[in-house]
Design an enzyme around this catalytic site. Sequence first.
Site, PDB file in Angstrom:
ATOM      1  N   ASP A  36       0.834  -1.196   0.000  1.00 16.54           N
ATOM      2  CA  ASP A  36       0.000   0.000   0.000  1.00 16.54           C
ATOM      3  C   ASP A  36       0.868   1.245   0.000  1.00 16.54           C
ATOM      4  OD1 ASP A  36      -2.433  -1.165  -0.079  1.00 16.54           O
ATOM      5  OD2 ASP A  36      -2.836  -1.033   2.069  1.00 16.54           O
ATOM      6  N   LYS A  58      -2.735   3.606  -2.956  1.00 15.15           N
ATOM      7  CA  LYS A  58      -3.816   4.397  -3.498  1.00 15.15           C
ATOM      8  C   LYS A  58      -4.085   5.612  -2.629  1.00 15.15           C
ATOM      9  CE  LYS A  58      -6.978   0.886  -1.721  1.00 15.15           C
ATOM     10  NZ  LYS A  58      -6.176  -0.257  -1.404  1.00 15.15           N
ATOM     11  N   MET A 175      -9.001   8.504   9.372  1.00 16.26           N
ATOM     12  CA  MET A 175      -9.471   9.022   8.086  1.00 16.26           C
ATOM     13  C   MET A 175     -10.455  10.172   8.273  1.00 16.26           C
ATOM     14  SD  MET A 175      -9.943   5.435   6.015  1.00 16.26           S
ATOM     15  CE  MET A 175     -10.686   4.501   7.343  1.00 16.26           C
TER      16      MET A 175
END
Length: 269
Positions: A36, A58, A175
């Site tokens: 990742d 990503k 997040m």
Amino acid sequence: MSVGTVYLVGAGPGDPGLITVKGLALLRRADVVIHDRLIPHELLREVRADAEVIDAGKAQHDHRIPQPQINALLVEKAQAGKLVVRLKGGDPFVFGRGGEEALYCHSAGIPFEVVPGVSSAIAAPAYAGIPVTHRDVASAFTVVTGHENPDKPESAVDYPAVAAAVRAGTLVLLMGVTYLTRIVDELLKAGVEGVKPAACIEAGTLPAQRVIVGTLATIGTLAQAAKVQSPALFVIGEVVNLRAAGLGEGQQVERADPHPDTLPDTEIQ
Ligand code: SAH
């Protein structure tokens, strides 16, 4: 030729010394590493020179390799007999889609194993001098995603329940940079006091770690003023006060890969 195994390995939160012994051993043996974006890139130095390294990293709006393609890649490489390490930030099963990838391997008949990692949800607060639990202060901690826009009717996050979790202990919000202001509004609306201590930790456990301390009512403005960027998380609860009470002093934990131009962490009170 027998099929290979897919290992879903937690890379830890950023400090390369925080990968597990088991994870590092697998990384050194891997034929294929699919990683990742949020992994300590120093770890890639540990990979065999003849191993194939695929960056599946990503960013939020720039999905470099779409999830179905990552799943297919894991299966394809294992079917070719490779030892595959799927290296994921923090712990693979904490908002990491590790479960989806493991289920996909399972449905394709590919053997898989999970190697848990040190999650940023616990480690970034720890490096900032904030224990997620503390006797008499917090006897529970809750980890929530702030990835969803609370304005969306289909938002899966139950904010009254999250507010109850703040009353019961510590809330860690991952997040949450994009929707922080809206999420704070939801918590205030659900009855959490604005004076509740809150902290924002950017690039936790990394040399560039920054810690911003405020309250639930002020943390959004403070984070915005400091131009906080991902990866960052928020901690809400009385445990935040332990940083100023002395635990913030113990955070210069020896790092596996000390960085000469380590930035001091900044604090805005
Ligand atoms: N599986 C990961 C979390 C993936 S979700 C884990 O267990 O840590 C990605 C979110 O984790 C980021 O948006 C941020 O909120 C948080 N995060 C990851 N690394 C971080 C770090 N070094 N410092 C602060 N937050 C981090």
